[in-house]
Design an enzyme around this catalytic site. Structure first.
Site, PDB file in Angstrom:
ATOM      1  CE  LYS A 118      -2.805  -3.062  -0.075  1.00 34.93           C
ATOM      2  NZ  LYS A 118      -3.229  -3.495  -1.399  1.00 34.93           N
ATOM      3  CD  GLU A 202      -4.540   6.448   4.217  1.00 33.33           C
ATOM      4  OE1 GLU A 202      -5.707   6.092   4.451  1.00 33.33           O
ATOM      5  OE2 GLU A 202      -3.920   6.124   3.196  1.00 33.33           O
ATOM      6  CG  HIS A 237     -13.335  -4.502   5.969  1.00 30.09           C
ATOM      7  ND1 HIS A 237     -13.405  -3.165   5.684  1.00 30.09           N
ATOM      8  CD2 HIS A 237     -12.892  -4.591   7.236  1.00 30.09           C
ATOM      9  CE1 HIS A 237     -13.014  -2.470   6.729  1.00 30.09           C
ATOM     10  NE2 HIS A 237     -12.702  -3.308   7.698  1.00 30.09           N
ATOM     11  NE  ARG A 294     -10.098  -9.366  -6.521  1.00 36.08           N
ATOM     12  CZ  ARG A 294      -9.859  -8.553  -5.488  1.00 36.08           C
ATOM     13  NH1 ARG A 294      -8.609  -8.305  -5.117  1.00 36.08           N
ATOM     14  NH2 ARG A 294     -10.848  -7.980  -4.838  1.00 36.08           N
TER      15      ARG A 294
HETATM   16  C1  MV4 Z   1     -10.047   4.070   5.067  1.00 30.26           C
HETATM   17  C2  MV4 Z   1     -11.260   4.452   5.659  1.00 30.26           C
HETATM   18  C3  MV4 Z   1     -11.357   5.719   6.185  1.00 30.26           C
HETATM   19  N1  MV4 Z   1     -10.307   6.542   6.138  1.00 30.26           N
HETATM   20  N2  MV4 Z   1      -9.034   4.934   5.045  1.00 30.26           N
HETATM   21  C4  MV4 Z   1     -11.270  -0.465   4.246  1.00 30.26           C
HETATM   22  C5  MV4 Z   1     -10.774  -1.381   3.199  1.00 30.26           C
HETATM   23  C6  MV4 Z   1      -9.493  -0.830   2.698  1.00 30.26           C
HETATM   24  N3  MV4 Z   1      -9.531  -0.795   1.284  1.00 30.26           N
HETATM   25  C7  MV4 Z   1      -9.398   0.528   3.283  1.00 30.26           C
HETATM   26  N4  MV4 Z   1     -10.588   0.749   4.050  1.00 30.26           N
HETATM   27  C8  MV4 Z   1     -10.874   1.949   4.592  1.00 30.26           C
HETATM   28  N5  MV4 Z   1      -9.877   2.874   4.554  1.00 30.26           N
HETATM   29  C9  MV4 Z   1      -9.171   6.140   5.579  1.00 30.26           C
HETATM   30  N6  MV4 Z   1      -8.132   6.978   5.579  1.00 30.26           N
HETATM   31  C10 MV4 Z   1     -12.302   3.544   5.699  1.00 30.26           C
HETATM   32  C11 MV4 Z   1     -12.105   2.282   5.182  1.00 30.26           C
HETATM   33  C12 MV4 Z   1     -13.243   1.423   5.301  1.00 30.26           C
HETATM   34  C13 MV4 Z   1     -13.955   1.011   4.203  1.00 30.26           C
HETATM   35  C14 MV4 Z   1     -13.572   1.374   2.923  1.00 30.26           C
HETATM   36  C15 MV4 Z   1     -14.266   0.948   1.844  1.00 30.26           C
HETATM   37  C16 MV4 Z   1     -15.383   0.146   2.035  1.00 30.26           C
HETATM   38  C17 MV4 Z   1     -15.777  -0.232   3.279  1.00 30.26           C
HETATM   39  C18 MV4 Z   1     -15.070   0.187   4.375  1.00 30.26           C
HETATM   40  C19 MV4 Z   1     -15.484  -0.200   5.630  1.00 30.26           C
HETATM   41  C20 MV4 Z   1     -14.770   0.225   6.717  1.00 30.26           C
HETATM   42  C21 MV4 Z   1     -13.647   1.031   6.559  1.00 30.26           C
END
Ligand code: MV4
Length: 497
Positions: A118, A202, A237, A294
């Site tokens: 990442k 972040e 998730h 993917r």
């Molecule tokens: C985040 C976020 C809020 N702020 N980053 C969850 C999966 C991964 N791809 C990163 N994720 C998140 N990153 C920041 N800076 C909230 C999430 C997140 C989330 C993101 C997409 C879809 C569902 C989610 C559920 C919980 C948290």
């Protein structure tokens, strides 16, 4: 350019079948691999040839690279399609496939590796004008320095593992007093889970929407996007419902995010199918999160609104062909919604419910597509992902796609185990979903198992809201205004009910 004559599919279930169907239409012979638990599986029956690669646990079958490569060579296959999950995002596998002189249907091992980290991904895209969540693009280990940074960013903040992704290894910190403790836990967790203790911080976007862009690149430097998918309805998730297009994007914002997604792909010298994940905050600011290298589970919603077969496109690109269209030749046609039918009990915290499909009858009709790997009488094996099917409904507008989805859920007959169908009907009937005012906290905010017991009756307020949407939709057709009355400054969050 090398024509593929025989394709080995290194996967199982619905995606193995879905890939083989497109291969067959292209006149390509198919080879299935299967575990001892999958002897009777439909992907084994569908393939031109099938080879058993080991016992049921995936670590002894679907994840054994050398065994799969050996079968590919034995059967004189020209290429391997990894599907999703299993070996699909393993750069060592992609490299080994090439070393054997075979075609890997996917991006280069270098692109997979870059996006697997990442931090490396953030650093690479930062040079390409892609918006990132305020935070660090370097691993951070010094506690006082990290605290200082966190204070500058402003709480709440999120600690993420560089080797994580998909929500694994994330920690929310609400106040400085909690920072040191959470940071230590995050590092040790990352070390034991991924063998890499690098973490970064972040700003925590508290109520984001999850919007991802499908991108496609060829091996000649051309990259396009195939618009977005809205994937905010999830639990743990894990996505349950996806749709395209998103009701909060205006044509302008779509173009901006699409251009950013294409830039992410360019930063990774990306080819073949990929997905760029963004989060969008309540003011419609968008931020790059990660890229999935993917074909995704939810790719059919993009297929329905673009009319393209993404697997055929993957195969052509792997053969070395150029993208057969430019960005301006692509358009969105109608609206598509996918509901995932899992063998899970929504009334019991979505715990997997294994058993036999005593009754299994798919819905039918115009605009309904079911991708599955089961027939009536089969059991859902407990070794693998408990997804039974994906049902994708396509219609002219979002409202019609929702109505079609409800009709199709009502027509779907599954007995013998609990499924997520009832939960999906609950979402389709919920005013927050109907009006588009929802985020990734939908399940947390609105879902209680008791709500599945009574049939939802649309109240007067709901009918009024629906009528308003219907009228808006009609006027939009002529005025080109975006859906749901959203303008650049959306108020989808303020309207929350
Ligand atoms: C985040 C976020 C809020 N702020 N980053 C969850 C999966 C991964 N791809 C990163 N994720 C998140 N990153 C920041 N800076 C909230 C999430 C997140 C989330 C993101 C997409 C879809 C569902 C989610 C559920 C919980 C948290």
């Amino acid at each position: 350019m090398k024509k593929i004559k025989k394709l080995l599919v290194a996967n199982r279930g619905e995606i193995a079948l879905r890939v083989m169907r497109s291969a067959r239409e292209l006149g390509i012979k198919t080879v299935a691999v299967y575990s001892e638990a999958d002897r009777q599986a439909l992907h084994v029956r569908f393939a031109d040839e099938a080879v058993c690669i080991g016992p049921a646990p995936s670590a002894q079958s679907y994840l054994v690279m050398d065994k799969i490569l050996e079968v590919a060579l034995q059967t004189k296959s020209d290429a391997i399609h990894p599907g999703y999950g299993f070996l699909s995002e393993n750069e060592d596998f992609a490299a080994k496939v090439r070393q054997k002189g075979l075609i890997f249907i996917g991006p280069s091992p270098e692109s997979i590796e870059l996006m697997g980290s990442k931090l490396a991904a953030k650093a690479a895209v930062a040079k390409f004008d892609v918006p990132l969540v305020p935070g660090t693009s370097e691993p951070i280990s010094d506690i006082p320095a990290a605290k200082k940074l966190a204070r500058e960013i402003g709480y709440p903040i999120l600690i993420k593992a560089s080797a994580g992704g998909g929500g694994k290894g994330m920690r929310i910190v609400n106040a400085e007093s909690d920072f040191e403790n959470q940071m230590e836990r995050a590092v040790s967790e990352a070390k034991s889970a991924f063998g890499d203790g690098s973490v970064f911080i972040e700003k925590y976007v508290t109520q984001p929407r999850h919007i991802e862009f499908q991108i496609f690149g060829d091996q000649h430097g051309n990259v396009v996007h195939l618009f977005e998918r809205e994937c905010s309805i999830q639990r743990r998730h894990q996505k349950v419902i996806e749709e395209a297009p998103s009701s909060i994007l205006t044509p302008e914002l779509r173009a901006k995010m699409g251009a950013a997604a294409v830039n992410v792909a360019r930063a990774a010298n990306y080819y073949n199918a990929g997905t760029v994940e963004f989060i969008v905050d309540e003011n419609l600011n968008f931020y790059f999160l990660e890229m999935n290298t993917r074909l995704q589970v939810e790719h059919p919603v993009t297929e329905q609104i673009t009319g393209l077969d993404l697997v055929k496109l993957q195969i052509k690109i792997a053969e070395g062909e150029k993208l057969p269209f430019t960005q301006d030749q692509l358009a969105i046609h109608g609206h598509a919604i996918e509901v995932r039918v899992y063998a899970e009990d929504p009334a019991n915290n979505f715990l997997p419910d294994i058993g036999t499909l005593t009754t299994y009858k798919r819905p039918q009709g115009h605009g309904i597509r079911v991708d599955d790997g089961f027939e009536q009488g089969m059991s859902v094996p407990f070794y693998y992902d408990p997804m039974i099917a994906k049902m994708i409904c396509h219609d002219e507008t979002r409202e019609r796609a929702i109505e079609k989805t409800i009709r199709a859920i009502d027509e779907y007959e599954i007995t013998g185990l609990e499924t997520t169908l009832g939960f999906c009907r609950f979402v389709m009937n919920h005013q927050a979903f109907r009006t588009g005012n929802f985020d990734t906290k939908f399940v947390e905010n609105y879902f209680k198992p008791e709500l599945l017991k009574q049939a939802p009756i649309p109240d007067e307020e709901m009918l009024t809201a629906m009528l308003a949407i219907e009228l808006k939709e009609k006027s939009r057709k002529t005025s080109m205004e975006p859906a749901n009355g959203t303008t650049q400054k959306s108020n989808w969050k303020k309207n929350r009910v």
